[in-house]
Design an enzyme around this catalytic site. Structure first.
Site, PDB file in Angstrom:
ATOM      1  N   TYR A 276       0.852  -1.184   0.000  1.00 31.43           N
ATOM      2  CA  TYR A 276       0.000   0.000   0.000  1.00 31.43           C
ATOM      3  C   TYR A 276       0.887   1.232   0.000  1.00 31.43           C
ATOM      4  CZ  TYR A 276      -3.321   3.543   1.605  1.00 31.43           C
ATOM      5  OH  TYR A 276      -4.089   4.669   1.722  1.00 31.43           O
TER       6      TYR A 276
ATOM      7  N   LYS B  47      -1.386  -1.437  -4.174  1.00 32.72           N
ATOM      8  CA  LYS B  47      -2.541  -0.540  -4.175  1.00 32.72           C
ATOM      9  C   LYS B  47      -2.005   0.871  -3.992  1.00 32.72           C
ATOM     10  CE  LYS B  47      -5.756   2.057  -1.969  1.00 32.72           C
ATOM     11  NZ  LYS B  47      -6.780   1.783  -1.000  1.00 32.72           N
TER      12      LYS B  47
END
Length: 331
Positions: free
Chosen positions: A171, A199
């Site tokens: 992330y 992500k």
């Protein structure tokens, strides 16, 4: 709990084409490497963490929400993301959210909880606990009070990946993280066998394209609500992990299906409608916005953890009007 509206856009009707279970999702061997990825793609909502007044996890509420999201066609679930208020929960609450999510999903879609810490030892302990609880993957998030250099960032994510046998999603969010993942570090991490996805919440779609070119197929990319999902899909993204999908899951899945099918005119028409919800999220507190919207849809998810403020009356009215316009709130 009160009955939820029958036309709330989540639990209105069974999905005629439900997502495949984990067992039938084929792994994907990327074209540029022998690394085998688990084949995750599509819409993966960041789940809220519903809490009762005494701070315990409202398991029944979370279970009902997950059942309705899966019926709406989502392809996976991610508890303990930013929408899930990971930074505001204690360790027992975090583990309870993961356990409840895994139990509610019942193997129908993958559950990928967030692991977040400033310290490697704590992050490793979280990852191992969530794997033991039945998680299907780990969303790795790095917090930092003092800035950490590239080597420290690399070692943090490497330690999480090596601590579990699960696929890991990196992330990255330069807007909120004091020590973010640089392109060279992402490229190094893409060499590790179980770091399979990233992500990105940078709101810089050009950065996404740069990442894709650097990793050469060793890692697939999910968008966040900061990006325009259709644009990310166009350049090679595999889906999005984002809080808004909790409120408009059917519409989000439809957008994904249009993009996947190359129906770009129809996809962009729907994207223009849905972009309004991303703009509302940017205007108000993220958790307050999602929890407020879910309350309007009949889910007793509670308020954001203090000192975060609940959604204001003005925000609640704006979210209600938007959900009604998108067909995600019954009369």
């Amino acid at each position: 709990m009160g009955a939820r509206p029958v036309t709330n856009g989540i639990g209105a009707a069974p999905n005629p084409n439900p997502p495949p279970t984990r067992e039938v999702v084929q792994s994907l061997e990327t074209p540029m490497t022998n690394k085998t990825l688990p084949g995750w793609r599509g819409v993966m909502p960041y789940l809220v963490s519903p809490l009762t007044a005494d701070g315990s996890v409202a398991t029944e509420v979370l279970t009902r929400l997950i059942d309705d999201l899966i019926a709406a066609g989502v392809h996976g679930l991610s508890p303990l993301g930013s929408t899930g208020e990971f930074a505001y929960l204690n360790p027992d609450q975090r583990l309870a959210v993961v356990q409840a999510s895994v139990a509610a999903a019942r193997g129908r879609v993958p559950v990928i909880p967030g692991v977040a810490s400033c310290a490697i030892a704590d992050a490793v302990a979280q990852a191992r606990a969530y794997e033991a609880a039945g998680a299907d993957g780990i969303l790795a998030i790095m917090e930092a009070y003092f800035p950490v250099g590239d080597e420290g960032v690399y070692q943090y994510f490497k330690a999480i990946a090596e601590a579990v046998s699960l696929p890991v999603v990196l992330y990255t969010n330069p807007n909120f993280q004091r020590s973010d993942l640089s392109l060279p570090v992402i490229e190094r991490l893409s060499q590790l066998p179980n770091i399979a996805y990233l992500k990105d919440a940078s709101n810089n779609t050009g950065r996404l394209l740069s990442i894709m070119q650097r990793v050469q197929g060793r890692m697939q990319v999910f968008a966040a609500s900061a990006h325009i999902p259709a644009a990310v899909m166009l350049i090679g993204g595999v889906g999005w992990m984002a809080g808004p999908a909790c409120l408009v899951p059917r519409q989000s899945v439809r957008l994904y299906e249009l993009c996947r099918g190359g129906q770009w005119d129809e996809a962009m028409a729907l994207q223009r409608e849905l972009w309004a919800i991303n703009q509302v999220f940017a205007k108000y507190n993220l958790a307050a916005c999602v929890k407020g919207g879910l309350q309007l849809q009949g889910y007793a998810v509670g308020e954001p953890v203090p000192p975060q403020a609940p959604l204001s009356a003005e925000g609640r009215a704006e979210v209600a009007a938007l959900l009604t316009r998108l067909g995600a709130l019954g009369a």
